[in-house]
Design a protein around this motif. Structure first.
Motif, short mmCIF file in Angstrom:
data_model
loop_
_atom_site.label_atom_id
_atom_site.label_comp_id
_atom_site.label_asym_id
_atom_site.label_seq_id
_atom_site.Cartn_x
_atom_site.Cartn_y
_atom_site.Cartn_z
N PRO A 18 42.51 39.23 5.88
CA PRO A 18 41.53 38.16 5.62
C PRO A 18 40.36 38.50 4.78
CG PRO A 18 42.24 38.20 7.94
CD PRO A 18 42.91 39.35 7.28
N TYR A 75 36.14 26.96 13.48
CA TYR A 75 36.49 28.31 12.86
C TYR A 75 38.04 28.19 12.85
CZ TYR A 75 31.50 29.85 13.42
OH TYR A 75 30.08 29.60 13.56
N TRP A 79 41.04 28.57 9.25
CA TRP A 79 42.16 29.49 9.39
C TRP A 79 43.52 28.46 9.42
CZ3 TRP A 79 46.20 29.02 13.31
CH2 TRP A 79 47.00 30.09 13.37
N GLN A 103 52.88 33.08 12.37
CA GLN A 103 51.13 33.53 12.50
C GLN A 103 50.87 33.45 14.04
OE1 GLN A 103 52.17 31.80 10.07
NE2 GLN A 103 51.34 32.65 8.21
N PRO A 121 43.14 33.47 15.34
CA PRO A 121 43.26 32.14 14.73
C PRO A 121 41.88 31.88 14.39
CG PRO A 121 44.03 31.76 16.80
CD PRO A 121 43.67 33.32 16.73
N ASP A 122 41.07 32.24 13.59
CA ASP A 122 39.88 31.64 12.90
C ASP A 122 39.55 32.45 11.88
OD1 ASP A 122 37.92 33.92 13.29
OD2 ASP A 122 38.13 33.81 15.44
N TRP A 123 38.86 31.53 10.90
CA TRP A 123 38.74 32.29 9.63
C TRP A 123 37.28 31.54 9.00
CZ3 TRP A 123 41.87 31.96 4.36
CH2 TRP A 123 41.53 33.05 3.54
#
Length: 201
Positions: A18, A75, A79, A103, A121-123
């Motif tokens: 990421p 967030y 993702w 994923q 599972p956050d970006w």
């Protein structure tokens, strides 16, 4: 929008982490005209709309074992966008389709404490790519919001679901709505309390 998706999906080429994807995206955007960076920020914001729903918040609640606060869900949205156009549209159409994504499946059956940072599972940082690129181009820090405002828009800063609200703290309802996801991520009930209430209409 096609160009937005092309950039996001190309950032994943070569199995980048990421952070590596963020650096790649920032470099590519910073090499473009400032107006295109604003376009990128607006496309990202537009794509949040279809996933900023109670339907998706409930699904995210299962992934986080009930600890899906406002910030966690905010967030989670970038993702999901970062997984690419096909995965995004599949999950928008059916949130339980998260259970089909590799994923997500690789997280099943593992304590959240064992999830690597790159797997979560956050970006959150995808939100900041356009800001950094815009600052590189213009030399003006924190100026992207003004450029967005000049187009008559305001970027989302927190979840604002527009669909019908329901109690995402209802364990039976979560299992009913997302049977495949619930099979992969059975809730322990530890989520009951203030964090659950944060995400409950």
């Amino acid at each position: 929008m096609d160009e937005f998706w092309a950039l996001v999906e190309a950032s994943a080429d070569g199995a980048r982490t990421p952070d590596e994807r963020l650096a790649w995206l920032t470099d590519r955007l910073a090499a473009r005209p400032a107006a295109e960076v604003v376009d990128f920020a607006l496309r990202l914001d537009e794509l949040r709309g279809p996933v900023d729903t109670w339907r998706l918040w409930g699904a995210a609640t299962l992934l986080f074992d009930g600890f899906c606060s406002d910030d966690s869900f905010h967030y989670f949205q970038p993702w999901l966008i970062g997984l690419g156009r096909e995965a995004y549209h599949r999950v928008v159409a059916d949130p339980d389709a998260l259970a089909d994504l590799p994923q997500v499946r690789r997280l099943a059956g593992r304590p959240r404490g064992d999830w690597a940072d790159d797997e979560w599972p956050d970006w959150e940082c995808l939100d900041y790519v356009a800001d950094e690129a815009y600052e590189r181009i213009t030399g003006a820090p924190e100026s992207l919001d003004d450029a967005v405002s000049a187009r008559g828009r305001e970027l989302r800063s927190s979840p604002q679901p527009g669909d019908e609200a329901w109690a995402v703290s209802d364990l039976a309802e979560l299992s009913r709505r997302y049977p495949r996801l619930a099979a992969l991520f059975p809730l322990s009930g530890r989520g009951r309390g203030s964090v659950w209430e944060t995400a409950t209409p």
